[in-house]
Scaffold this motif. Structure first.
Motif, short mmCIF file in Angstrom:
data_model
loop_
_atom_site.label_atom_id
_atom_site.label_comp_id
_atom_site.label_asym_id
_atom_site.label_seq_id
_atom_site.Cartn_x
_atom_site.Cartn_y
_atom_site.Cartn_z
N UNK A 140 -18.97 -7.32 -49.31
CA UNK A 140 -19.62 -7.12 -48.01
C UNK A 140 -18.64 -7.36 -46.88
N UNK A 141 -17.85 -8.43 -47.00
CA UNK A 141 -16.86 -8.76 -45.97
C UNK A 141 -15.72 -7.73 -45.94
N UNK A 142 -15.21 -7.38 -47.09
CA UNK A 142 -14.10 -6.43 -47.15
C UNK A 142 -14.48 -5.09 -46.52
N UNK A 143 -15.62 -4.56 -46.91
CA UNK A 143 -16.04 -3.25 -46.42
C UNK A 143 -16.17 -3.25 -44.89
N UNK A 144 -16.77 -4.29 -44.34
CA UNK A 144 -17.01 -4.32 -42.90
C UNK A 144 -15.78 -4.79 -42.12
N UNK A 145 -15.21 -5.90 -42.54
CA UNK A 145 -14.13 -6.51 -41.76
C UNK A 145 -12.88 -5.63 -41.72
N UNK A 146 -12.56 -5.00 -42.83
CA UNK A 146 -11.33 -4.21 -42.90
C UNK A 146 -11.55 -2.73 -42.62
N UNK A 147 -12.71 -2.19 -43.03
CA UNK A 147 -12.91 -0.75 -42.94
C UNK A 147 -14.05 -0.34 -42.01
N UNK A 148 -14.75 -1.31 -41.42
CA UNK A 148 -15.82 -0.97 -40.49
C UNK A 148 -17.05 -0.36 -41.15
N UNK A 149 -17.20 -0.57 -42.46
CA UNK A 149 -18.32 0.00 -43.21
C UNK A 149 -19.37 -1.06 -43.49
N UNK A 150 -20.59 -0.77 -43.10
CA UNK A 150 -21.70 -1.63 -43.52
C UNK A 150 -22.03 -1.34 -44.98
N UNK A 151 -22.96 -2.12 -45.52
CA UNK A 151 -23.28 -1.95 -46.93
C UNK A 151 -24.79 -1.95 -47.13
N UNK A 152 -25.26 -1.01 -47.92
CA UNK A 152 -26.63 -1.02 -48.42
C UNK A 152 -26.57 -1.54 -49.84
N UNK A 153 -27.10 -2.71 -50.05
CA UNK A 153 -27.18 -3.26 -51.41
C UNK A 153 -28.47 -2.80 -52.06
N UNK A 154 -28.34 -2.07 -53.17
CA UNK A 154 -29.48 -1.76 -54.03
C UNK A 154 -29.43 -2.79 -55.14
N UNK A 155 -30.34 -3.76 -55.08
CA UNK A 155 -30.20 -4.95 -55.90
C UNK A 155 -30.24 -4.68 -57.40
N UNK A 156 -31.13 -3.78 -57.81
CA UNK A 156 -31.37 -3.61 -59.25
C UNK A 156 -31.12 -2.17 -59.68
#
Length: 199
Positions: A140-156
C-alpha cells in the motif's frame, strides 16, 4: 547517504553533481535527486522520477468519486498477484507499477488472498504468512508513496480454499482495518470478495 533503492527506470543525466554533495549533507539533497559516486573522483546525478499523488480520502460525490482535488474518473488495473510480488519479486512488481503510473492510472486492484491450484501455483497469497501484515502495508505504501497509485484491496480470492472459516474471514477483515487506519488516503476502496458468488 540516502537509499536510492533499485534504480529501475531511473535515467542518468550525464551531469556531475557540481559539488552539490560537498555543499549539502545527503539528507539535504533535493528529494528527486541522488548523487551516486561511481569512482573515487567522479559522481553522476541521477534523476528519480516523481509521480503526482491525489490527496485526501476517496469518497462518494453524487454519482462520482472525489478526493481533495474534486471529482475524478478513476482508472484502475487489476494486479491480482501484487502481494505475492511485493514479497517475492519486487523488481517485477515495480516495473508494473511504473508502467501504470507512467500511463495515467489512478489505482491498482490486488487480491488479499488467492491460491487455487494449479492456476496460482508459485504465486499463492496466503493471509497466514508470518509477515502478511507488513506485506499488505508495504505494498500500500510503495504503490502510493513512490508511484502515486492508490490501491483497491479485494480481500478474498479463492475463499472456499484459502480462507473457508467465517471466523478467519473476520480476522482477515480486522487485519485490513488495522492496516488502513493510518493510510485512508492511500486506499481507493475495499472489496470483500472477488467473484463473491463463489467466495
Amino acid at each position: 547517504m540516502p537509499s536510492c533503492g533499485v534504480l529501475g527506470g531511473i535515467q542518468k543525466t550525464g551531469q556531475d553533481c557540481g559539488g552539490l554533495e560537498e555543499q549539502l549533507s545527503w539528507d539535504q539533497l533535493p528529494p528527486s535527486h541522488c548523487c551516486i559516486p561511481h569512482t573515487t573522483t567522479t559522481t553522476t546525478l541521477i534523476t528519480i522520477p516523481t509521480y503526482p499523488k491525489r490527496t485526501g480520502i476517496v469518497r462518494k460525490c453524487d454519482k462520482a468519486v472525489c478526493d481533495d482535488q474534486g471529482p475524478f474518473n478513476a482508472l484502475g488495473a487489476s494486479l491480482f498477484w501484487g502481494a505475492w510480488g511485493y514479497k517475492n519479486d519486487r523488481a517485477k512488481l515495480e516495473r508494473n507499477l511504473k508502467f501504470l503510473a507512467d500511463n495515467g492510472f489512478d489505482y491498482i486492484r490486488v487480491l488479499g488472498t488467492v491460491g487455487r491450484l494449479p492456476w496460482w501455483q508459485g504465486r499463492v497469497v496466503d493471509w497466514r504468512w508470518s509477515d502478511y501484515d507488513s506485506v499488505i502495508s508495504g505494498l500500500t505504501d510503495l504503490a502510493y508513496d513512490k508511484y502515486g497509485l492508490r490501491i483497491e484491496w479485494t480481500l478474498i480470492g479463492d475463499g472456499d480454499q484459502m480462507i473457508p472459516s467465517e471466523s478467519d474471514r473476520f480476522k482477515l477483515v480486522d487485519k485490513f482495518i488495522v492496516m488502513s487506519n493510518s493510510r485512508k488516503h492511500k486506499i481507493m476502496h475495499f472489496e470483500i470478495a472477488n467473484e463473491g458468488w463463489q467466495n
